[in-house]
Design a protein around this motif. Structure first.
Motif, PDB file in Angstrom:
ATOM      1  N   THR A   1      38.870  34.957  44.833  1.00 46.77           N
ATOM      2  CA  THR A   1      39.079  36.368  44.606  1.00 46.77           C
ATOM      3  C   THR A   1      38.272  36.770  43.385  1.00 46.77           C
ATOM      4  O   THR A   1      37.615  35.928  42.756  1.00 46.77           O
ATOM      5  CB  THR A   1      40.575  36.676  44.416  1.00 46.77           C
ATOM      6  OG1 THR A   1      40.779  38.090  44.463  1.00 46.77           O
ATOM      7  CG2 THR A   1      41.075  36.173  43.067  1.00 46.77           C
ATOM      8  N   PHE A   2      38.297  38.034  43.058  1.00 51.11           N
ATOM      9  CA  PHE A   2      37.654  38.495  41.836  1.00 51.11           C
ATOM     10  C   PHE A   2      38.416  39.687  41.297  1.00 51.11           C
ATOM     11  O   PHE A   2      39.137  40.371  42.043  1.00 51.11           O
ATOM     12  CB  PHE A   2      36.186  38.861  42.092  1.00 51.11           C
ATOM     13  CG  PHE A   2      35.993  40.061  42.965  1.00 51.11           C
ATOM     14  CD1 PHE A   2      35.924  39.928  44.343  1.00 51.11           C
ATOM     15  CD2 PHE A   2      35.878  41.335  42.415  1.00 51.11           C
ATOM     16  CE1 PHE A   2      35.748  41.026  45.160  1.00 51.11           C
ATOM     17  CE2 PHE A   2      35.703  42.440  43.223  1.00 51.11           C
ATOM     18  CZ  PHE A   2      35.635  42.287  44.593  1.00 51.11           C
ATOM     19  N   VAL A   3      38.262  39.893  40.013  1.00 53.62           N
ATOM     20  CA  VAL A   3      38.848  41.067  39.373  1.00 53.62           C
ATOM     21  C   VAL A   3      37.784  41.737  38.531  1.00 53.62           C
ATOM     22  O   VAL A   3      36.854  41.083  38.034  1.00 53.62           O
ATOM     23  CB  VAL A   3      40.067  40.699  38.498  1.00 53.62           C
ATOM     24  CG1 VAL A   3      41.198  40.170  39.360  1.00 53.62           C
ATOM     25  CG2 VAL A   3      39.703  39.686  37.425  1.00 53.62           C
ATOM     26  N   ILE A   4      37.907  43.027  38.415  1.00 49.82           N
ATOM     27  CA  ILE A   4      36.992  43.818  37.603  1.00 49.82           C
ATOM     28  C   ILE A   4      37.753  44.293  36.371  1.00 49.82           C
ATOM     29  O   ILE A   4      38.795  44.933  36.500  1.00 49.82           O
ATOM     30  CB  ILE A   4      36.448  45.019  38.375  1.00 49.82           C
ATOM     31  CG1 ILE A   4      35.779  44.581  39.675  1.00 49.82           C
ATOM     32  CG2 ILE A   4      35.473  45.809  37.500  1.00 49.82           C
ATOM     33  CD1 ILE A   4      34.529  43.785  39.504  1.00 49.82           C
ATOM     34  N   THR A   5      37.234  43.968  35.223  1.00 47.15           N
ATOM     35  CA  THR A   5      37.833  44.433  33.977  1.00 47.15           C
ATOM     36  C   THR A   5      36.778  45.178  33.170  1.00 47.15           C
ATOM     37  O   THR A   5      35.627  45.288  33.596  1.00 47.15           O
ATOM     38  CB  THR A   5      38.381  43.254  33.151  1.00 47.15           C
ATOM     39  OG1 THR A   5      37.266  42.518  32.611  1.00 47.15           O
ATOM     40  CG2 THR A   5      39.236  42.332  33.994  1.00 47.15           C
ATOM     41  N   ALA A   6      37.176  45.627  32.029  1.00 49.02           N
ATOM     42  CA  ALA A   6      36.232  46.320  31.152  1.00 49.02           C
ATOM     43  C   ALA A   6      35.098  45.386  30.731  1.00 49.02           C
ATOM     44  O   ALA A   6      34.012  45.836  30.360  1.00 49.02           O
ATOM     45  CB  ALA A   6      36.953  46.856  29.932  1.00 49.02           C
ATOM     46  N   ARG A   7      35.347  44.084  30.841  1.00 47.51           N
ATOM     47  CA  ARG A   7      34.321  43.109  30.450  1.00 47.51           C
ATOM     48  C   ARG A   7      33.446  42.708  31.615  1.00 47.51           C
ATOM     49  O   ARG A   7      32.523  41.913  31.452  1.00 47.51           O
ATOM     50  CB  ARG A   7      34.975  41.876  29.839  1.00 47.51           C
ATOM     51  CG  ARG A   7      35.716  42.153  28.539  1.00 47.51           C
ATOM     52  CD  ARG A   7      36.249  40.878  27.924  1.00 47.51           C
ATOM     53  NE  ARG A   7      36.918  41.118  26.651  1.00 47.51           N
ATOM     54  CZ  ARG A   7      37.438  40.171  25.895  1.00 47.51           C
ATOM     55  NH1 ARG A   7      37.367  38.902  26.287  1.00 47.51           N
ATOM     56  NH2 ARG A   7      38.033  40.470  24.756  1.00 47.51           N
TER      57      ARG A   7
ATOM     58  N   HIS B   1      35.114  39.041  37.148  1.00 45.93           N
ATOM     59  CA  HIS B   1      35.555  37.673  36.934  1.00 45.93           C
ATOM     60  C   HIS B   1      35.892  37.068  38.293  1.00 45.93           C
ATOM     61  O   HIS B   1      36.749  37.602  39.000  1.00 45.93           O
ATOM     62  CB  HIS B   1      36.785  37.635  36.023  1.00 45.93           C
ATOM     63  CG  HIS B   1      36.561  38.308  34.707  1.00 45.93           C
ATOM     64  ND1 HIS B   1      36.101  37.643  33.592  1.00 45.93           N
ATOM     65  CD2 HIS B   1      36.714  39.603  34.333  1.00 45.93           C
ATOM     66  CE1 HIS B   1      35.991  38.498  32.588  1.00 45.93           C
ATOM     67  NE2 HIS B   1      36.359  39.689  32.999  1.00 45.93           N
ATOM     68  N   ASP B   2      35.231  35.995  38.631  1.00 46.72           N
ATOM     69  CA  ASP B   2      35.455  35.338  39.926  1.00 46.72           C
ATOM     70  C   ASP B   2      36.372  34.133  39.761  1.00 46.72           C
ATOM     71  O   ASP B   2      36.251  33.383  38.791  1.00 46.72           O
ATOM     72  CB  ASP B   2      34.122  34.895  40.528  1.00 46.72           C
ATOM     73  CG  ASP B   2      33.289  36.060  41.015  1.00 46.72           C
ATOM     74  OD1 ASP B   2      32.425  36.531  40.251  1.00 46.72           O
ATOM     75  OD2 ASP B   2      33.541  36.511  42.145  1.00 46.72           O
ATOM     76  N   TYR B   3      37.233  33.974  40.739  1.00 45.37           N
ATOM     77  CA  TYR B   3      38.150  32.830  40.764  1.00 45.37           C
ATOM     78  C   TYR B   3      37.939  32.112  42.089  1.00 45.37           C
ATOM     79  O   TYR B   3      38.011  32.744  43.157  1.00 45.37           O
ATOM     80  CB  TYR B   3      39.597  33.281  40.617  1.00 45.37           C
ATOM     81  CG  TYR B   3      39.859  33.991  39.324  1.00 45.37           C
ATOM     82  CD1 TYR B   3      39.657  35.358  39.202  1.00 45.37           C
ATOM     83  CD2 TYR B   3      40.279  33.287  38.200  1.00 45.37           C
ATOM     84  CE1 TYR B   3      39.877  36.014  38.010  1.00 45.37           C
ATOM     85  CE2 TYR B   3      40.502  33.933  36.997  1.00 45.37           C
ATOM     86  CZ  TYR B   3      40.297  35.299  36.904  1.00 45.37           C
ATOM     87  OH  TYR B   3      40.507  35.931  35.711  1.00 45.37           O
ATOM     88  N   ASP B   4      37.709  30.815  42.035  1.00 44.79           N
ATOM     89  CA  ASP B   4      37.318  30.056  43.218  1.00 44.79           C
ATOM     90  C   ASP B   4      37.906  28.658  43.086  1.00 44.79           C
ATOM     91  O   ASP B   4      37.497  27.904  42.207  1.00 44.79           O
ATOM     92  CB  ASP B   4      35.786  29.996  43.300  1.00 44.79           C
ATOM     93  CG  ASP B   4      35.291  29.473  44.637  1.00 44.79           C
ATOM     94  OD1 ASP B   4      34.094  29.658  44.930  1.00 44.79           O
ATOM     95  OD2 ASP B   4      36.081  28.863  45.387  1.00 44.79           O
ATOM     96  N   TYR B   5      38.874  28.353  43.936  1.00 40.51           N
ATOM     97  CA  TYR B   5      39.567  27.065  43.851  1.00 40.51           C
ATOM     98  C   TYR B   5      39.428  26.287  45.159  1.00 40.51           C
ATOM     99  O   TYR B   5      39.452  26.873  46.246  1.00 40.51           O
ATOM    100  CB  TYR B   5      41.060  27.273  43.549  1.00 40.51           C
ATOM    101  CG  TYR B   5      41.329  28.099  42.325  1.00 40.51           C
ATOM    102  CD1 TYR B   5      42.022  29.305  42.410  1.00 40.51           C
ATOM    103  CD2 TYR B   5      40.910  27.672  41.070  1.00 40.51           C
ATOM    104  CE1 TYR B   5      42.275  30.070  41.290  1.00 40.51           C
ATOM    105  CE2 TYR B   5      41.154  28.435  39.941  1.00 40.51           C
ATOM    106  CZ  TYR B   5      41.835  29.638  40.054  1.00 40.51           C
ATOM    107  OH  TYR B   5      42.088  30.391  38.934  1.00 40.51           O
TER     108      TYR B   5
END
Length: 123
Positions: A99-105, A108-112
């Protein structure tokens, strides 16, 4: 600790069935896209079945009509029901969650990945 653990593999005769499970700990599968992959000796890992966080499903042509992917968010687990197994299904099966999330920075990808479970179809 973030972890994916597959189970349910084994030795089965041609035409038989197995149900693989992929249990998550340390994170919630609900918001992840899940894929089941297989890797046979000497071959590249390939996608077998996938289910998105929204429930969309797709299968490799080689398993359509034989395999079924499903998810139980309450149990934080994804399944792969494998029917009418063939010798060519023999491989190590891996579960992947991404999954991924979008933040002010930024993004960010998460892959397990899980450790894999061996499926052997042989008489």
């Amino acid at each position: 600790q973030v972890q994916l653990v597959e189970s349910g593999g084994g030795l089965v005769q041609p035409g038989g069935s197995l149900r693989l499970s992929c249990a998550a700990s340390g994170f919630t599968l609900r918001s992840y896209d899940i894929g089941w992959y297989c890797q046979a000796p000497g071959k590249q890992r390939e996608l077998v079945a996938a289910i998105t966080s929204g429930g969309a499903i797709n299968y490799a042509d080689s398993v359509k009509g034989r395999f079924t992917i499903s998810r139980d968010n309450a149990k934080n687990t994804v399944y792969l029901q494998m029917n009418s197994l063939k010798p060519e299904d023999t491989a190590v099966y891996y579960c992947n969650a991404k999954t991924f999330v979008i933040t002010a920075r930024g993004r960010h990808d998460y892959d397990y990945w899980g450790q894999g479970t061996q499926v052997t179809v042989s008489s």
